[in-house]
Design a protein around this motif. Structure first.
Motif, PDB file in Angstrom:
ATOM      1  N   THR A   1      24.990  67.001  41.197  1.00  0.00           N
ATOM      2  CA  THR A   1      25.030  66.959  39.741  1.00  0.00           C
ATOM      3  C   THR A   1      24.772  68.346  39.169  1.00  0.00           C
ATOM      4  OG1 THR A   1      24.216  64.684  39.768  1.00  0.00           O
ATOM      5  CG2 THR A   1      24.045  65.887  37.687  1.00  0.00           C
ATOM      6  N   ILE A   2      25.654  68.790  38.315  1.00  0.00           N
ATOM      7  CA  ILE A   2      25.512  70.109  37.698  1.00  0.00           C
ATOM      8  C   ILE A   2      24.601  69.991  36.477  1.00  0.00           C
ATOM      9  CG2 ILE A   2      26.720  72.039  36.615  1.00  0.00           C
ATOM     10  CD1 ILE A   2      29.172  71.276  38.202  1.00  0.00           C
ATOM     11  N   PRO A   3      23.493  70.690  36.444  1.00  0.00           N
ATOM     12  CA  PRO A   3      22.593  70.580  35.285  1.00  0.00           C
ATOM     13  C   PRO A   3      23.232  71.151  34.026  1.00  0.00           C
ATOM     14  CG  PRO A   3      21.867  72.331  36.771  1.00  0.00           C
ATOM     15  CD  PRO A   3      22.974  71.620  37.474  1.00  0.00           C
ATOM     16  N   ARG A   4      22.775  70.634  32.907  1.00  0.00           N
ATOM     17  CA  ARG A   4      23.325  71.092  31.625  1.00  0.00           C
ATOM     18  C   ARG A   4      22.987  72.557  31.353  1.00  0.00           C
ATOM     19  NH1 ARG A   4      21.851  65.916  27.678  1.00  0.00           N
ATOM     20  NH2 ARG A   4      23.099  64.355  28.826  1.00  0.00           N
ATOM     21  N   VAL A   5      21.866  72.998  31.892  1.00  0.00           N
ATOM     22  CA  VAL A   5      21.485  74.389  31.662  1.00  0.00           C
ATOM     23  C   VAL A   5      22.544  75.335  32.233  1.00  0.00           C
ATOM     24  CG1 VAL A   5      19.706  76.113  32.097  1.00  0.00           C
ATOM     25  CG2 VAL A   5      19.065  73.742  31.693  1.00  0.00           C
ATOM     26  N   LEU A   6      23.129  74.958  33.364  1.00  0.00           N
ATOM     27  CA  LEU A   6      24.151  75.802  33.963  1.00  0.00           C
ATOM     28  C   LEU A   6      25.386  75.887  33.076  1.00  0.00           C
ATOM     29  CD1 LEU A   6      25.084  77.502  36.333  1.00  0.00           C
ATOM     30  CD2 LEU A   6      25.866  75.417  37.462  1.00  0.00           C
ATOM     31  N   TRP A   7      25.776  74.760  32.477  1.00  0.00           N
ATOM     32  CA  TRP A   7      26.920  74.787  31.549  1.00  0.00           C
ATOM     33  C   TRP A   7      26.629  75.675  30.346  1.00  0.00           C
ATOM     34  CZ3 TRP A   7      31.211  73.280  33.563  1.00  0.00           C
ATOM     35  CH2 TRP A   7      31.261  72.223  34.463  1.00  0.00           C
ATOM     36  N   VAL A   8      25.395  75.609  29.850  1.00  0.00           N
ATOM     37  CA  VAL A   8      25.017  76.449  28.711  1.00  0.00           C
ATOM     38  C   VAL A   8      25.076  77.926  29.097  1.00  0.00           C
ATOM     39  CG1 VAL A   8      23.150  77.034  27.120  1.00  0.00           C
ATOM     40  CG2 VAL A   8      23.622  74.640  27.670  1.00  0.00           C
ATOM     41  N   LEU A   9      24.597  78.248  30.296  1.00  0.00           N
ATOM     42  CA  LEU A   9      24.633  79.640  30.752  1.00  0.00           C
ATOM     43  C   LEU A   9      26.072  80.126  30.947  1.00  0.00           C
ATOM     44  CD1 LEU A   9      21.688  79.668  33.326  1.00  0.00           C
ATOM     45  CD2 LEU A   9      21.705  80.576  30.997  1.00  0.00           C
ATOM     46  N   LEU A  10      26.932  79.254  31.461  1.00  0.00           N
ATOM     47  CA  LEU A  10      28.337  79.640  31.621  1.00  0.00           C
ATOM     48  C   LEU A  10      28.995  79.884  30.273  1.00  0.00           C
ATOM     49  CD1 LEU A  10      29.534  77.274  34.501  1.00  0.00           C
ATOM     50  CD2 LEU A  10      29.151  79.737  34.611  1.00  0.00           C
ATOM     51  N   ALA A  11      28.697  79.005  29.302  1.00  0.00           N
ATOM     52  CA  ALA A  11      29.267  79.195  27.975  1.00  0.00           C
ATOM     53  C   ALA A  11      28.753  80.479  27.330  1.00  0.00           C
ATOM     54  CB  ALA A  11      28.939  77.991  27.086  1.00  0.00           C
ATOM     55  N   LEU A  12      27.465  80.766  27.515  1.00  0.00           N
ATOM     56  CA  LEU A  12      26.904  82.003  26.965  1.00  0.00           C
ATOM     57  C   LEU A  12      27.513  83.223  27.637  1.00  0.00           C
ATOM     58  CD1 LEU A  12      24.833  83.310  25.088  1.00  0.00           C
ATOM     59  CD2 LEU A  12      23.138  83.084  26.920  1.00  0.00           C
ATOM     60  N   GLY A  13      27.692  83.151  28.962  1.00  0.00           N
ATOM     61  CA  GLY A  13      28.319  84.267  29.666  1.00  0.00           C
ATOM     62  C   GLY A  13      29.755  84.484  29.244  1.00  0.00           C
TER      63      GLY A  13
END
Length: 278
Positions: A73-85
């Motif tokens: 399961t991919i945590p939501r924090v990782l999606w947020v970091l990808l979007a920020l990057g």
């Protein structure tokens, strides 16, 4: 209120049960494929090689019948970091430039970020495929066979193979032990204290206790593994097992070489871009 679904843990160094063409491949063939793809993506990390490797991984996953349940399961924090990057990289601009009315938007930084992200995902998928289709016991004999030419230089290939086998065998056990220790720590009652200095001191004490417990567990596991290895004939048995490629291994390696060669040719001629080589 809907209950939160439990997160799927990362499954590493444990093959998916079952038999398939990919499972039956020699471990040395898989190591050579990983090395070949690694060299290709190191010097030519373009969209065409990345897409070709992703296609190989997808086909291998279908042939190996890898279930979707093994994906973590991919945590939501990782999606947020990808979007920020992605947003930060998009601010860098660069070619190509897209005109939106009177405003010119450079997509070079965003495309570079997406390419690096895709490259990381492909490499993780490649390592996961090897982990899900290869028995750990087959790695050491394969490494010993591949490194046999180095014995002429008096390089201790067999010792390296044994060390690698022990590390691969110990990693899943230690990971499970650390998870148990972390779960036990979370069950401990928390002290309610509003003083920041005391909270930091308590966290430091808990971290030291957790590290001491982890070291103790690792030493106990190492002692048990040493006794088991001695009872089974010594560490030399890890690399002494017969390990040779078969016809299907040569066919699989030839297919991978052909796909990588076609992708490299397309990258350098028709579909490649001038800024992908390093």
């Amino acid at each position: 209120m809907s209950e939160r679904k439990p997160r799927k843990q990362v499954v590493l160094l444990r093959p998916v049960p079952g038999t398939s063409v990919i499972h039956d491949l020699w471990a040395g063939t898989k190591l050579l494929v990983v090395a070949l793809i690694g060299v290709l993506l190191t010097f030519y990390p373009g969209w065409v090689p990345i897409g070709a490797v992703a296609l190989l991984i997808a086909v291998a996953a279908m042939l190996a019948r890898i279930p979707r349940g093994v994906l973590p399961t991919i945590p939501r924090v990782l999606w947020v970091l990808l979007a920020l990057g992605a947003l930060t990289a998009a601010l860098g601009g660069g070619s190509p430039v897209v005109s939106l009315g009177s405003v010119d938007v450079g997509l070079g930084g965003l495309l570079y970020f997406l390419r690096v992200t895709a490259l990381s995902i492909v490499l993780l998928g490649l390592g996961a495929m090897v982990s899900w289709t290869t028995n750990v016991a087959e790695v050491a004999p394969a490494v010993a066979t591949l490194g046999r030419p180095l014995r002429a230089l008096r390089i201790p290939v067999a010792d390296w193979a044994v060390a690698l086998a022990l590390a691969l065998r110990a990693f899943p056990m230690l990971l499970d032990e650390f998870r148990v220790l972390y779960a036990a720590r979370r069950l401990r009652p928390r002290d309610v204290d509003g003083d920041r200095r005391n909270r930091l001191r308590r966290w430091a004490t808990e971290l030291i206790d957790l590290l001491a417990a982890a070291i103790t567990v690792a030493l106990r596991r190492a002692d048990e593994m040493g006794d088991a290895i001695t009872a089974r004939g010594g560490a030399g048995q890890f690399s002494a097992a017969p390990s040779r490629p078969k016809t299907r291994d040569w066919v699989a390696f030839a297919v991978v070489v052909a796909v990588c060669g076609i992708a490299l040719a397309l990258e350098l001629t028709i579909l490649g871009t001038s800024g992908t080589r390093r």
